[in-house]
Design an enzyme around this catalytic site. Structure first.
Site, mmCIF file in Angstrom:
data_model
loop_
_atom_site.group_PDB
_atom_site.id
_atom_site.type_symbol
_atom_site.label_atom_id
_atom_site.label_comp_id
_atom_site.label_asym_id
_atom_site.label_seq_id
_atom_site.Cartn_x
_atom_site.Cartn_y
_atom_site.Cartn_z
ATOM 1 N N SER A 200 -59.716 -105.202 -45.222
ATOM 2 C CA SER A 200 -59.525 -106.637 -45.535
ATOM 3 C C SER A 200 -58.847 -107.362 -44.720
ATOM 4 O O SER A 200 -59.141 -108.651 -44.276
ATOM 5 C CB SER A 200 -58.733 -106.703 -46.964
ATOM 6 O OG SER A 200 -57.663 -105.995 -47.071
ATOM 7 N N GLY B 107 -61.031 -102.719 -48.346
ATOM 8 C CA GLY B 107 -61.021 -101.639 -49.067
ATOM 9 C C GLY B 107 -61.192 -100.198 -48.108
ATOM 10 O O GLY B 107 -60.897 -99.307 -48.740
ATOM 11 N N ASN C 196 -54.916 -98.723 -46.313
ATOM 12 C CA ASN C 196 -55.261 -98.284 -47.382
ATOM 13 C C ASN C 196 -55.352 -96.656 -47.759
ATOM 14 O O ASN C 196 -56.024 -96.230 -49.067
ATOM 15 C CB ASN C 196 -56.904 -98.782 -47.897
ATOM 16 C CG ASN C 196 -57.302 -100.174 -48.086
ATOM 17 O OD1 ASN C 196 -56.127 -101.084 -48.497
ATOM 18 N ND2 ASN C 196 -58.068 -100.861 -47.139
ATOM 19 N N ASP D 287 -49.546 -112.559 -50.370
ATOM 20 C CA ASP D 287 -49.384 -111.381 -51.257
ATOM 21 C C ASP D 287 -48.584 -110.339 -50.683
ATOM 22 O O ASP D 287 -48.547 -109.045 -51.565
ATOM 23 C CB ASP D 287 -50.838 -110.891 -51.642
ATOM 24 C CG ASP D 287 -51.666 -110.203 -50.618
ATOM 25 O OD1 ASP D 287 -51.016 -110.460 -49.532
ATOM 26 O OD2 ASP D 287 -52.542 -109.803 -50.635
ATOM 27 N N HIS E 294 -51.623 -109.283 -46.859
ATOM 28 C CA HIS E 294 -52.563 -110.208 -46.327
ATOM 29 C C HIS E 294 -52.025 -111.305 -45.528
ATOM 30 O O HIS E 294 -51.346 -111.973 -46.382
ATOM 31 C CB HIS E 294 -53.743 -110.420 -46.975
ATOM 32 C CG HIS E 294 -54.503 -109.044 -47.464
ATOM 33 N ND1 HIS E 294 -54.058 -108.641 -49.115
ATOM 34 C CD2 HIS E 294 -55.473 -108.131 -47.223
ATOM 35 C CE1 HIS E 294 -55.006 -107.582 -49.232
ATOM 36 N NE2 HIS E 294 -55.582 -107.187 -48.159
#
Length: 210
Positions: free
Chosen positions: A41, A68, A98, A184, A187
């Site tokens: 991402s 992802g 991830n 967040d 990101h």
């Protein structure tokens, strides 16, 4: 067997992921990029910000990010089509964030397996690895995991021709991550992407000019 180095299609039966992969393969066939970006991402979402049109489009860039993805998913993609019809001068890779259930050594080996596959298909391509980014507003175990992965990869790529790792400098002096840089706490924002990529653009210019 280290799961991070086993090429894998994620979320068995996920049509959207397969459609994205096929679209990237088609884009690679239709275009002749000088720069490609591969990852999850953090790579994919850069296209949503002005920095993409401002900096990457003029460099003839293609973005092969899928939200992802883990190392094993990216490894499957580089083995299955996205690199088969292009000869870019530079590949920017960011993956591993991830793989939260794996050890630093496993994740590092996954990243290096991707590097090895890229090199086997694109022997003249310069590979720039962006280290795993810090996550969370304050120090935490996942940050430690990412830092350990980056340390292992940085040491191992020193002996590999045309490969280097860039660590993003997003943390404040007190160790916090600002929402201005990552809303967040993972990101990047436009500001965060600029902080990550400004030193990389300087390196890109030298590589492309040569």
């Amino acid at each position: 067997m280290n799961p991070c180095v086993v090429p894998t299609i994620p979320f068995d039966g996920d049509k959207e992921w397969k459609i994205q992969h096929k679209r990237y393969v088609a884009e690679a066939k239709a275009q002749d990029p000088d720069v490609i970006l591969i990852g999850a991402s953090i790579i994919q979402l850069i296209q949503c910000y002005p920095i993409w049109n401002d900096k990457f489009v003029p460099l003839k860039s293609l973005n092969f990010g899928i939200c992802g993805d883990r190392t094993q998913d990216v490894l499957w993609r580089v083995k299955n089509g996205i690199l088969d019809h292009i000869k870019p001068k530079v590949c920017i890779l960011n993956v591993g964030s991830n793989n939260v259930d794996n050890t630093p050594a496993q994740i590092a080996d996954g990243i290096l397996a991707i590097v090895g596959e890229i090199r086997s298909k694109l022997p003249d391509c310069y590979i720039i690895i962006i280290g795993i980014l810090p996550r969370g507003p304050y120090p935490n175990p996942l940050r430690i995991l990412g830092t350990q992965v980056n340390e292992i990869v940085s040491e191992k790529v020193k002996s590999i021709f045309k490969v280097e790792l860039f660590n993003a400098h997003l943390l404040q002096p007190d160790g916090t991550l600002s929402q201005e840089d990552a809303p967040d706490f993972l990101h990047p924002s436009e500001i965060g992407y600029r902080k990550i990529f400004n030193p990389i653009f300087e390196r890109l210019k030298k590589i492309l000019d040569d």
